[in-house]
Design an enzyme around this catalytic site. Structure first.
Site, short mmCIF file in Angstrom:
data_model
loop_
_atom_site.label_atom_id
_atom_site.label_comp_id
_atom_site.label_asym_id
_atom_site.label_seq_id
_atom_site.Cartn_x
_atom_site.Cartn_y
_atom_site.Cartn_z
N VAL A 43 5.06 6.88 4.39
CA VAL A 43 4.93 6.22 3.09
C VAL A 43 3.78 5.22 3.07
O VAL A 43 3.23 4.90 2.01
CB VAL A 43 6.26 5.53 2.72
CG1 VAL A 43 6.53 4.34 3.64
CG2 VAL A 43 6.30 5.12 1.26
N LYS A 44 3.39 4.74 4.24
CA LYS A 44 2.39 3.68 4.33
C LYS A 44 0.98 4.13 3.93
O LYS A 44 0.12 3.29 3.66
CB LYS A 44 2.36 3.10 5.74
CG LYS A 44 3.68 2.49 6.21
CD LYS A 44 4.00 1.21 5.47
CE LYS A 44 5.20 0.50 6.10
NZ LYS A 44 5.48 -0.79 5.45
#
Length: 453
Positions: A43-44
């Site tokens: 997700v980063k």
């Protein structure tokens, strides 16, 4: 033709997948937002690119500059992909509790990795917070990302992740559950969803050793809550500015063991190979199951890929060393299976006490069975030898038979752990296991303690 102009254009639009077996006790539709489909497998990627683009726009990041960030690994990967495409150097400062795979992957994509100790205060000059800040002041033409307090972190999820979840559920989402670290995901997604529907519940997953849950419930930053933990990517010993507690309806805490066990369950029962924080999120969801109704749509976010943890949660030896495997030992043979091929260290009745002491030092053991030609006839214990030495300094040159105690009880390989535990007491420090064919092994109280989950 339909193609991406660079790898950064493939970020986002990750799938929403129904969970079935691992959440079968939950009376609601549970959907996983699987962020491993991003190019950096987490997700980063979303917020890494957003933070860089915002820094470029306002001049904080100059062409050819060096990006510096303290990271648990995933943000570093997102930054690395952007740095490659955009032509920047990258220094990632990472704590030593993070998996070797994360460090190796960062190096593979060109990042310089600086490793710092985990068990230090955030203000300690050795902490990865402090080292990141120091490097940014020492490195010419550099920019310190500071994902914890950088508002672009939460903005990325407000602009991307939140709208995706809303559209994919056609606005039917009732609960959003996610592990909380920097706070960007829960705050950005939570802000967007609550603007769409204030009744949507936002739940954060915390870990033991972190301050979030108590602070949210009491407003007290309790340093007694802070201690070392294994779970990666969630929990903090600081309060990042990106955590907007006003958007969060509640937290639940998950143990290191449960996070690790459920990480493996997701892979085995759903075929979704994800990381440690996903296991924590699923266990947290199960702890909250009384909150859900049959008509609810619960979305849980899976942060990153299981490939980051093959040497940890997906390694049986690593799990067993920490008592995380669910196949608990029940018999004598279970206690000794990891070292059953190690020869039993013994001492003979006519050998000197000094020989027993030498063997204890060499093999780092505290108890030794004593034998003669008939078999096991006694035992020696380091505490007894020490006591005898205090009384008589010449004891080292005496034969073992003059100082030995009673022989250890002998059990068979199928003896129950409860039976063995009853045999070990202050007068008897060990038990011998008969393996057949004249072979024996020793079980001490430390083996029993190690079997306690």
């Amino acid at each position: 033709m339909k193609y991406a102009k660079n790898i950064l254009e493939t970020i986002g639009n990750t799938p929403l997948v129904q969970l079935n077996k691992v959440t079968q006790d939950v009376d609601a539709l549970v959907l996983a937002k699987v962020e491993t489909f991003n190019p950096g497998n987490s997700v980063k990627d979303r917020m890494a690119v957003k933070m860089i683009e915002d820094a470029e726009a306002d001049g904080r990041l100059q062409p050819g500059g060096t990006i510096i960030e303290g990271t648990s690994g995933n943000t570093g990967m997102g930054l690395a992909l952007a740095a490659i495409v955009k032509g920047y150097k990258l220094i990632c400062v990472i704590s030593d509790k993070q998996s070797k795979e994360k460090m190796d992957i960062l190096r593979a994509v060109g990042a310089k990795v600086v490793v710092c100790p985990t068990d230090v205060d955030p203000t300690d000059p050795r902490s990865y917070y402090s080292v990141s800040k120091r490097l940014s002041t020492e490195t010419p033409n550099s920019w310190y990302v500071n994902q914890y307090d950088n508002p672009s972190n939460a903005t990325a999820h407000y602009e991307q992740t939140g709208p995706e979840i809303w559209e994919q559920t056609e606005g039917k989402i009732t609960h959003f559950i996610v592990g909380v670290g920097t706070g960007g995901t829960i705050s950005g997604v939570g802000k967007y969803l609550k603007e769409k529907n204030p009744n949507i519940k936002i739940w954060g997953i915390d870990t033991y050793g972190s301050v979030f849950k108590k602070y949210h419930e009491t407003g007290v930053f309790d340093e007694n809550e802070i201690y070392s933990y294994i779970t990666e990517g969630i929990g903090e010993d600081i309060l990042p500015k990106n955590v907007d507690f006003s958007l969060i309806d509640g937290f639940t805490k998950v143990t290191d063991k449960d996070a690790a066990v459920y990480t493996r369950k997701i892979a085995m029962e759903e075929g979704i190979f994800v990381g440690n924080s996903a296991g924590a999120a699923i266990k947290g969801l199960l702890q909250l199951k009384e909150q859900f109704k049959p008509e609810d749509v619960v979305v849980v976010l899976f942060h990153d890929s299981g490939s980051r943890y093959v040497g940890k949660m997906f390694n049986d030896d690593w799990m067993r060393e920490r008592g995380f495997l669910e196949d608990e030992p029940t018999k004598a043979e279970d206690l000794i299976k990891e070292h059953v091929d190690t020869p039993l260290v013994v001492v003979r009745t006519e050998e000197l006490v000094s020989h027993a002491i030498e063997r204890m030092r060499k093999y780092k053991i505290s108890q030794i069975p004593v034998m003669d030609i008939t078999g096991f006839v006694g035992s020696v214990d380091e505490a007894d030898l020490f006591r005898s030495y205090v009384e008589n300094k010449d004891i080292a040159e005496k034969p073992i038979k003059e100082v030995m105690g009673r022989p250890y009880p002998i059990v068979n390989a199928n003896a129950a752990i409860e039976e063995i535990a009853k045999l070990i007491n202050k007068d008897n420090q060990a038990v011998l296991v008969d393996l057949g064919n004249g072979k024996h092994h020793i079980i001490t109280k430390y083996d029993i303690i190690g079997a306690i989950k």
